[in-house]
Design an enzyme around this catalytic site. Structure first.
Site, PDB file in Angstrom:
ATOM      1  N   GLY A 189       0.855  -1.196   0.000  1.00 51.12           N
ATOM      2  CA  GLY A 189       0.000   0.000   0.000  1.00 51.12           C
ATOM      3  C   GLY A 189       0.881   1.232   0.000  1.00 51.12           C
ATOM      4  N   ARG A 190       0.329   2.305   0.556  1.00 51.49           N
ATOM      5  CA  ARG A 190       1.056   3.576   0.512  1.00 51.49           C
ATOM      6  C   ARG A 190       2.395   3.486   1.236  1.00 51.49           C
ATOM      7  NH1 ARG A 190      -4.707   6.142   1.219  1.00 51.49           N
ATOM      8  NH2 ARG A 190      -4.781   4.442   2.707  1.00 51.49           N
TER       9      ARG A 190
ATOM     10  N   ARG B 220      -2.335  -8.407  -1.680  1.00 55.24           N
ATOM     11  CA  ARG B 220      -3.596  -9.047  -2.083  1.00 55.24           C
ATOM     12  C   ARG B 220      -3.810  -8.888  -3.589  1.00 55.24           C
ATOM     13  NH1 ARG B 220      -7.789  -6.655   1.917  1.00 55.24           N
ATOM     14  NH2 ARG B 220      -6.482  -4.984   1.208  1.00 55.24           N
TER      15      ARG B 220
ATOM     16  N   ARG C 292       1.214  -4.094  12.551  1.00 53.70           N
ATOM     17  CA  ARG C 292       0.559  -4.470  13.805  1.00 53.70           C
ATOM     18  C   ARG C 292       1.205  -5.752  14.323  1.00 53.70           C
ATOM     19  NH1 ARG C 292      -1.003  -0.036  13.698  1.00 53.70           N
ATOM     20  NH2 ARG C 292      -3.129   0.788  13.846  1.00 53.70           N
TER      21      ARG C 292
ATOM     22  N   GLU D 157       0.950  -5.288  23.099  1.00 50.98           N
ATOM     23  CA  GLU D 157       1.534  -4.023  23.547  1.00 50.98           C
ATOM     24  C   GLU D 157       0.569  -3.273  24.464  1.00 50.98           C
ATOM     25  OE1 GLU D 157       2.177  -2.539  19.428  1.00 50.98           O
ATOM     26  OE2 GLU D 157       0.862  -0.865  19.968  1.00 50.98           O
TER      27      GLU D 157
ATOM     28  N   HIS E 148       6.067   1.422  19.285  1.00 45.89           N
ATOM     29  CA  HIS E 148       5.000   1.853  18.361  1.00 45.89           C
ATOM     30  C   HIS E 148       5.109   3.354  18.039  1.00 45.89           C
ATOM     31  CE1 HIS E 148       0.706   0.700  16.876  1.00 45.89           C
ATOM     32  NE2 HIS E 148       1.282   1.584  16.071  1.00 45.89           N
ATOM     33  N   ILE E 149       6.238   3.704  17.423  1.00 43.89           N
ATOM     34  CA  ILE E 149       6.503   5.116  17.106  1.00 43.89           C
ATOM     35  C   ILE E 149       6.577   5.330  15.594  1.00 43.89           C
ATOM     36  CG2 ILE E 149       7.661   5.696  19.277  1.00 43.89           C
ATOM     37  CD1 ILE E 149      10.376   5.223  17.816  1.00 43.89           C
ATOM     38  N   GLY E 150       5.957   4.425  14.814  1.00 47.49           N
ATOM     39  CA  GLY E 150       6.080   4.489  13.355  1.00 47.49           C
ATOM     40  C   GLY E 150       5.791   5.863  12.775  1.00 47.49           C
TER      41      GLY E 150
HETATM   42  C1  GLV Z   1      -0.419   3.576  13.744  1.00 49.72           C
HETATM   43  O1  GLV Z   1      -0.107   2.479  14.047  1.00 49.72           O
HETATM   44  C2  GLV Z   1      -1.454   3.871  12.803  1.00 49.72           C
HETATM   45  O2  GLV Z   1      -2.185   2.962  12.403  1.00 49.72           O
HETATM   46  O3  GLV Z   1      -1.570   5.040  12.418  1.00 49.72           O
END
Ligand code: GLV
Length: 332
Positions: A158-159, A180, A241, A270, A288-290
Site C-alpha cells: 500500500g502507501r 492481495r 501491527r 503491547e 510503536h513510534i512508526g
Molecule cells: C499507527 O499504528 C497507525 O495505524 O496510524
C-alpha cells in the site's frame, strides 16, 4: 430542532492548539490524561456524544456504541483501525474516518530505520559498547548484513509499502513485493518492484518488511512455517501491527539461528512485550513510534479534527470528511 451544540469526546490528550479548533463548533469533553479507558468508560463517554476523536488505544465495537444513539462519527488519529469493529459500527450508522497519507513517509522512514538497525546490529552494538565490552578495534566485531545490493521483500504494497520501495531505490536494492492485488505495471516499473507469491517472497528476501493491515486473515501470517521458509541470514521488520507475527515462533527462530535479526515497532500484547523477545540481543524494539515525528503527529491530529468537523456538518468540507473509511455508513 434543538439548538444544543453537538458534543464531541476527545479520548486522549493530543495537541491543544489543534484540538482547540473543535471549540468553535462543539461542546468538547476532552480527556486530559493518557489512560487505557475501560470498555465501560468508553461506552459512557460515547453515550451522549455526537462524535469522537479517538486513538488506536480505544477498542470500540457493538457493546461500546449500543447506547450511543446520537453518535455519528468516530474520527481515529491513525491509519490502522483494527481496534474498531467496523461491521458493527457501520451497522449502527456510524462513520469512521482515519488519517492515511499524512503519515506515509514518516512510517516508511521508521520501517527502513528498523531494517537497517536490525541488519547492522545497531542496538546490540550500542548495548555491548555501553556494557564496557569493547577492548579495541577488531576485524570481526559484530559483523552484520548489507542493505545495499540486497533483496528487499515488502509484504503489503500500500502507501507505506510503496514509500519503503522508493527508499530502497536509493540503496540499490532489488525490490520484491506480495500484496492481495498486484499493482498496475506502471507503478511496478516506477518502483522497480517485482510481484511474487508469498512463499517466494519469504524465500528470496534478505530483508522482509511487514506493512500490511492486520485482520483475522492476516493474523500470525508470519508463523513458524513462514519463518522456516526465510533465509537464516535474513532480517524481519514490522511497522504494521503486532498480531501479524507469532512472537513465540519468532523468538524460537531468532534464538535458534534460523533468522539473523528482527526490528519490531509493534507487538501483539503491547505495551506488554513478550519476555522472550526482551531477552534476545538480535531484535531491535521500539514502542510503536512508526508515525512518531512531531510534524506528522500534528498533521494526523489536524486531519482527524478536519474529519470530525466535516462529518458533523460544519466547516469548509461540511458533509464531506476528507478521509472516510466506511463512507457508505453516511447513507444510513
Ligand atoms: C499507527 O499504528 C497507525 O495505524 O496510524
Amino acid at each position: 430542532m434543538s439548538d444544543r451544540r453537538p458534543k464531541v469526546w476527545v479520548s486522549q490528550p493530543l495537541f491543544d492548539d489543534i484540538v482547540g479548533r473543535l471549540d468553535e463548533y462543539f461542546e468538547v469533553d476532552a480527556n486530559r490524561e493518557v489512560v487505557d479507558h475501560t470498555p465501560d468508560r468508553i461506552a459512557a463517554a460515547l453515550r451522549d456524544a455526537d462524535g469522537a476523536l479517538i486513538t488506536l488505544n480505544e477498542p470500540i465495537g457493538a457493546a461500546e456504541v449500543a447506547d450511543a444513539s446520537r453518535l455519528r462519527v468516530l474520527s481515529t488519529v491513525a491509519v490502522g483501525y483494527n481496534n474498531l469493529d467496523l461491521p458493527a459500527v457501520s451497522r449502527a450508522g456510524i462513520l469512521v474516518t482515519n488519517t492515511p497519507d499524512v503519515l506515509t513517509e514518516t512510517t516508511a522512514d521508521l520501517g527502513f530505520t528498523l531494517m537497517m538497525a536490525a541488519a547492522r546490529r545497531i542496538t546490540e552494538a550500542e548495548q555491548w559498547l555501553r556494557a564496557g565490552n569493547w577492548q579495541g578495534w577488531s576485524f570481526s566485531t559484530l559483523l552484520g548484513a548489507d542493505i545495499h545490493g540486497s533483496t528487499l521483500g515488502i509484504l503489503g504494497m500500500g502507501r507505506i509499502g510503496q514509500g519503503i520501495a522508493r527508499r530502497a531505490g536509493g540503496f540499490g536494492m532489488r525490490v520484491l513485493y506480495h500484496n492481495r492485488s498486484r499493482l498496475p505495471e506502471a507503478v511496478e516499473r516506477e518502483y522497480r518492484a517485482e510481484y511474487v507469491g508469498f512463499d517466494e517472497l519469504l524465500a528470496q528476501s534478505d530483508h522482509l518488511l511487514l506493512v500490511l493491515p492486520y485482520s483475522a486473515q492476516s493474523h500470525h501470517i508470519i508463523d513458524a512455517a513462514a519463518l522456516a521458509k526465510m533465509k537464516p541470514n535474513a532480517t524481519l521488520s514490522n511497522v504494521a501491527r503486532g498480531g501479524l507475527i507469532d512472537e513465540n515462533a519468532l523468538a524460537d527462530a531468532l534464538a535458534g539461528g534460523r533468522l539473523a535479526a528482527a526490528g519490531l515497532d509493534v507487538f501483539e500484547g503491547e505495551p506488554a512485550i513478550n519476555p522472550r523477545l526482551l531477552a534476545l540481543h538480535n531484535v531491535v524494539l521500539t514502542p510503536h513510534i512508526g508515525s512518531g515525528s512531531l510534524a506528522t503527529r500534528r498533521a494526523m491530529v489536524s486531519l482527524a479534527v478536519d474529519n470530525l468537523i466535516a462529518a458533523l456538518g460544519f466547516g469548509p468540507d461540511a458533509g464531506r470528511p476528507p478521509t472516510p473509511v466506511n463512507a457508505d455508513a453516511l447513507q444510513r
